[in-house]
Write an enzyme that holds these catalytic residues in place. Structure first.
Site, mmCIF file in Angstrom:
data_model
loop_
_atom_site.group_PDB
_atom_site.id
_atom_site.type_symbol
_atom_site.label_atom_id
_atom_site.label_comp_id
_atom_site.label_asym_id
_atom_site.label_seq_id
_atom_site.Cartn_x
_atom_site.Cartn_y
_atom_site.Cartn_z
ATOM 1 N N SER A 138 135.536 26.932 4.415
ATOM 2 C CA SER A 138 134.473 25.568 4.109
ATOM 3 C C SER A 138 136.066 24.321 3.988
ATOM 4 O O SER A 138 137.412 25.255 4.320
ATOM 5 C CB SER A 138 134.324 25.542 2.246
ATOM 6 O OG SER A 138 134.589 24.528 2.152
ATOM 7 N N TYR A 151 137.114 30.188 -5.269
ATOM 8 C CA TYR A 151 136.606 29.433 -4.231
ATOM 9 C C TYR A 151 137.614 28.785 -3.036
ATOM 10 O O TYR A 151 137.144 29.437 -1.728
ATOM 11 C CB TYR A 151 135.942 28.368 -4.105
ATOM 12 C CG TYR A 151 134.563 27.750 -3.395
ATOM 13 C CD1 TYR A 151 133.509 28.501 -3.591
ATOM 14 C CD2 TYR A 151 134.824 26.579 -2.083
ATOM 15 C CE1 TYR A 151 132.736 28.371 -1.704
ATOM 16 C CE2 TYR A 151 133.708 26.844 -1.102
ATOM 17 C CZ TYR A 151 132.239 27.872 -0.869
ATOM 18 O OH TYR A 151 132.559 26.947 0.209
HETATM 19 N N1 LIG Z 1 126.409 23.546 1.451
HETATM 20 C C1 LIG Z 1 128.095 23.364 1.610
HETATM 21 O O1 LIG Z 1 128.283 22.101 1.066
HETATM 22 C C2 LIG Z 1 128.614 24.440 2.243
HETATM 23 C C3 LIG Z 1 130.394 23.892 2.182
HETATM 24 C C4 LIG Z 1 131.352 24.448 3.005
HETATM 25 C C5 LIG Z 1 131.049 25.471 2.900
HETATM 26 N N2 LIG Z 1 130.533 26.184 2.460
HETATM 27 C C6 LIG Z 1 130.110 27.505 2.865
HETATM 28 O O2 LIG Z 1 128.348 28.291 4.055
HETATM 29 C C7 LIG Z 1 127.904 29.137 3.440
HETATM 30 C C8 LIG Z 1 126.351 29.460 3.139
HETATM 31 O O3 LIG Z 1 126.176 28.256 2.761
HETATM 32 P P1 LIG Z 1 124.779 27.303 2.467
HETATM 33 O O4 LIG Z 1 125.473 26.273 2.349
HETATM 34 O O5 LIG Z 1 123.884 27.187 3.024
HETATM 35 O O6 LIG Z 1 123.972 28.190 0.746
HETATM 36 P P2 LIG Z 1 122.828 28.688 0.550
HETATM 37 O O7 LIG Z 1 121.809 27.693 1.104
HETATM 38 O O8 LIG Z 1 122.712 29.209 -1.045
HETATM 39 O O9 LIG Z 1 122.827 30.208 1.255
HETATM 40 C C9 LIG Z 1 123.688 31.207 0.507
HETATM 41 C C10 LIG Z 1 123.333 32.522 1.315
HETATM 42 O O10 LIG Z 1 124.011 33.669 0.593
HETATM 43 C C11 LIG Z 1 123.787 34.617 0.366
HETATM 44 N N3 LIG Z 1 123.764 35.073 -0.474
HETATM 45 C C12 LIG Z 1 124.851 34.191 -1.574
HETATM 46 N N4 LIG Z 1 125.932 35.541 -2.993
HETATM 47 C C13 LIG Z 1 125.163 36.725 -2.379
HETATM 48 C C14 LIG Z 1 125.352 38.245 -2.776
HETATM 49 N N5 LIG Z 1 125.803 38.050 -4.076
HETATM 50 N N6 LIG Z 1 124.867 38.600 -1.823
HETATM 51 C C15 LIG Z 1 124.385 38.838 -0.720
HETATM 52 N N7 LIG Z 1 123.852 37.156 -0.410
HETATM 53 C C16 LIG Z 1 124.142 36.402 -1.441
HETATM 54 C C17 LIG Z 1 122.704 33.882 0.611
HETATM 55 O O11 LIG Z 1 121.570 35.210 -0.034
HETATM 56 P P3 LIG Z 1 120.054 35.164 -0.871
HETATM 57 O O12 LIG Z 1 119.926 33.713 -2.202
HETATM 58 O O13 LIG Z 1 118.966 35.052 -0.460
HETATM 59 O O14 LIG Z 1 121.019 35.700 -1.659
HETATM 60 C C18 LIG Z 1 121.472 32.750 1.501
HETATM 61 O O15 LIG Z 1 121.607 33.138 2.317
HETATM 62 C C19 LIG Z 1 128.561 29.725 2.231
HETATM 63 O O16 LIG Z 1 129.959 30.586 2.745
HETATM 64 C C20 LIG Z 1 128.823 28.571 1.456
HETATM 65 O O17 LIG Z 1 130.501 28.737 0.991
HETATM 66 C C21 LIG Z 1 128.733 25.378 2.415
#
Ligand SMILES: NC(=O)c1ccc[n+]([C@@H]2O[C@H](COP(=O)([O-])OP(=O)(O)OC[C@H]3O[C@@H](n4cnc5c(N)ncnc54)[C@H](OP(=O)(O)O)[C@@H]3O)[C@@H](O)[C@H]2O)c1
Length: 258
Positions: A138, A151
């Site tokens: 991130s 984080y």
């Molecule tokens: N969205 C942003 O603004 C942003 C910015 C920078 C980086 N990121 C990073 O991008 C990555 C993906 O996030 P996203 O934005 O796509 O969010 P998201 O839509 O909430 O997706 C997160 C995914 O991670 C899985 N997950 C979360 N906690 C888990 C656990 N304890 N065990 C197993 N699976 C778990 C969830 O699966 P289930 O819910 O089905 O369990 C879901 O598939 C993350 O690493 C996040 O830190 C996001």
């Protein structure tokens, strides 16, 4: 044998967009998640749209035994060409005894799972002399933050680890990327308990779609870029903040995060 792409956290957001993008490029897919119905629906949608094989695994990444079993499963396969350590979550909480459990959970999901799955797929990639590992970090990895200590620290760990590993495995024909998205429209903020609407109203933020984040990542992978920060705004902010004198940085960020 078909090349397979493994994506943790494939039920929504960036992971789901990666799964779709790799299936469209002819890969078979393995996606993990916890929400069974959403996981199966995502898999069905990708199968129908691309005709590729999509396997699903229900996986709670804070569970050490389940993680280790999944690592063994990956290590026993000889077709994992791409591993995307994407699963993750946010937490807005001070570092204290009350929130320690969730902070440690975050280390398990962001750090331990990434290390275990990477170690599991490396021997096969080395043997075939090809493969790609994308660790979803991130822009927060460049920004220490109050109420975001683990984080930011876990995402900074992923950047540093990916850069070191990229240098180590380059000779084996394996590419490694640290993907550092900024604000991305996914379920992430809802899961954090922060209303999407509330954040969208902060005008200084620039949002991207998960599909654009994935497009930037794949472009960077083709160009062998190790650290990928999608979007000009995010790149400028990361660079400026990384070079801001620390005393000014602490005041600025503490003000923003009030
Ligand atoms: N969205 C942003 O603004 C942003 C910015 C920078 C980086 N990121 C990073 O991008 C990555 C993906 O996030 P996203 O934005 O796509 O969010 P998201 O839509 O909430 O997706 C997160 C995914 O991670 C899985 N997950 C979360 N906690 C888990 C656990 N304890 N065990 C197993 N699976 C778990 C969830 O699966 P289930 O819910 O089905 O369990 C879901 O598939 C993350 O690493 C996040 O830190 C996001």
């Amino acid at each position: 044998m078909h090349a397979t792409a493994v994506i943790t956290g494939g039920t929504s957001g960036i992971g789901r967009a990666f799964a779709r993008a790799f299936a469209e490029r002819g890969y078979d897919i393995i996606i993990t998640g916890r929400r069974r119905k959403v996981l199966e629906a995502t898999a069905a949608e990708i199968r129908a749209a691309t005709g590729r094989k999509v396997e699903t695994t229900i996986l709670e990444l804070t569970d050490a035994r389940r993680r280790s079993a999944f690592g063994e499963f990956l290590g026993a396969r000889d077709d994992v060409e791409v591993l995307i350590n994407n699963a993750g979550f946010g937490l807005s909480a001070e570092f204290d005894a009350e929130h320690l459990r969730r902070h440690l959970d975050m280390v398990e999901v962001h750090v331990r799972a990434t290390l275990e799955f990477t170690a599991a797929v490396l021997p096969g990639m080395r043997k075939r002399r090809s493969g790609a590992i994308i660790n979803v970090s991130s822009v927060a990895g460049f920004f220490p933050m109050p109420r975001g200590s683990i984080y930011s620290a876990s995402k900074a760990f992923l950047i540093s680890f990916s850069e070191s590993l990229a240098m180590e495995v380059r000779k084996d024909g394996i590419r490694v990327q640290a993907l550092c998205p900024g604000m991305t429209r996914t379920d992430f903020h809802d899961h954090m308990g922060v209303s999407g609407k509330e954040i969208t109203q902060r005008r200084f933020l620039v949002w991207m779609s998960p599909e654009r984040v994935v497009e930037a990542s794949l472009g960077a992978l083709r160009r062998n870029r190790v650290v990928c920060i999608p979007g000009v705004f995010n790149r400028v902010v990361a660079r400026v903040f990384s070079h801001t004198p620390r005393r000014i940085y602490y005041r600025l960020v503490a003000g923003i995060r009030k």
